[in-house]
Motif scaffolding. Structure first.
Motif, PDB file in Angstrom:
ATOM      1  N   LYS A   1       0.870  -1.167   0.000  1.00  0.00           N
ATOM      2  CA  LYS A   1       0.000   0.000   0.000  1.00  0.00           C
ATOM      3  C   LYS A   1       0.907   1.217   0.000  1.00  0.00           C
ATOM      4  O   LYS A   1       2.037   1.163   0.470  1.00  0.00           O
ATOM      5  CB  LYS A   1      -0.892  -0.002   1.238  1.00  0.00           C
ATOM      6  N   GLY A   2       0.409   2.318  -0.530  1.00  0.00           N
ATOM      7  CA  GLY A   2       1.235   3.511  -0.560  1.00  0.00           C
ATOM      8  C   GLY A   2       0.535   4.666  -1.221  1.00  0.00           C
ATOM      9  O   GLY A   2      -0.689   4.719  -1.286  1.00  0.00           O
ATOM     10  N   ASP A   3       1.327   5.602  -1.736  1.00  0.00           N
ATOM     11  CA  ASP A   3       0.799   6.832  -2.309  1.00  0.00           C
ATOM     12  C   ASP A   3       1.433   7.118  -3.664  1.00  0.00           C
ATOM     13  O   ASP A   3       2.634   6.897  -3.856  1.00  0.00           O
ATOM     14  CB  ASP A   3       1.109   8.022  -1.388  1.00  0.00           C
ATOM     15  N   ASP A   4       0.622   7.651  -4.581  1.00  0.00           N
ATOM     16  CA  ASP A   4       1.137   8.189  -5.830  1.00  0.00           C
ATOM     17  C   ASP A   4       1.466   9.650  -5.561  1.00  0.00           C
ATOM     18  O   ASP A   4       0.579  10.447  -5.271  1.00  0.00           O
ATOM     19  CB  ASP A   4       0.099   8.074  -6.952  1.00  0.00           C
ATOM     20  N   LEU A   5       2.729   9.997  -5.623  1.00  0.00           N
ATOM     21  CA  LEU A   5       3.185  11.348  -5.286  1.00  0.00           C
ATOM     22  C   LEU A   5       3.663  12.071  -6.536  1.00  0.00           C
ATOM     23  O   LEU A   5       4.094  11.443  -7.500  1.00  0.00           O
ATOM     24  CB  LEU A   5       4.300  11.267  -4.245  1.00  0.00           C
TER      25      LEU A   5
END
Length: 157
Positions: free
Chosen positions: A92-96
């Motif tokens: 899981k994570g973030d599109d930055l």
């Protein structure tokens, strides 16, 4: 080396007579700022190089001093800083999209590099508390290290 000649004693204490205290050594990497700001809350646009200290979200450790990073737009997924995942699982994570581009690894105050991932890249973490990833580094391009603008806080000192 004899005790008192620059080496810690067997008890881990700093020998007397060196003119430096453990408190001074331990506090050198911490920001002394009273207030910290998130990237989205900065009042003036950050164009050109960073004008503020980049500071760890978790432990207030100084990650980078002003003037060493250039704000760039580059889309990149980074795994979550708080959730662990098992090998083989999709993290899981973030599109930055906003990153500080740093041209030399020696421009950092306190940053650690992970083991190599996917054969060519390493993640950046806070060297004091090991939280991360706060950015990434492609080992094939030694002059491009990226710190996610939203994964650090900002301080004046």
């Amino acid at each position: 080396m004899a005790e008192g000649a620059g080496e810690p004693s067997a008890s881990g204490q700093i020998p007397a007579g060196l003119g430096i205290s453990a408190e001074k050594l331990m506090g050198q990497s911490k920001s002394s700022a009273e207030e910290f700001v998130d990237f989205k809350d900065l009042s003036e646009p950050q164009e050109g190089t960073n004008k503020l200290f980049l500071v760890c979200f978790n432990c207030k450790c100084k990650v980078m001093c002003p003037g060493y990073g250039t704000l760039v737009e580059k889309e990149r997924f980074l795994p979550s800083m708080t959730e662990k995942y098992k090998i083989g699982e999709e993290p899981k994570g973030d599109d930055l999209k906003k990153f500080w581009l740093v041209k030399d690894m020696f421009h950092f105050e306190n940053v650690g590099f992970s083991k190599t991932v996917n054969g060519t890249e390493q993640f950046l973490i806070c060297a004091d508390c090991e939280i991360g990833p706060i950015g990434w580094y492609d080992i094939q391009n030694k002059t491009e290290i990226y710190v996610a603008a939203e994964r650090v806080r900002y301080a004046t000192k």
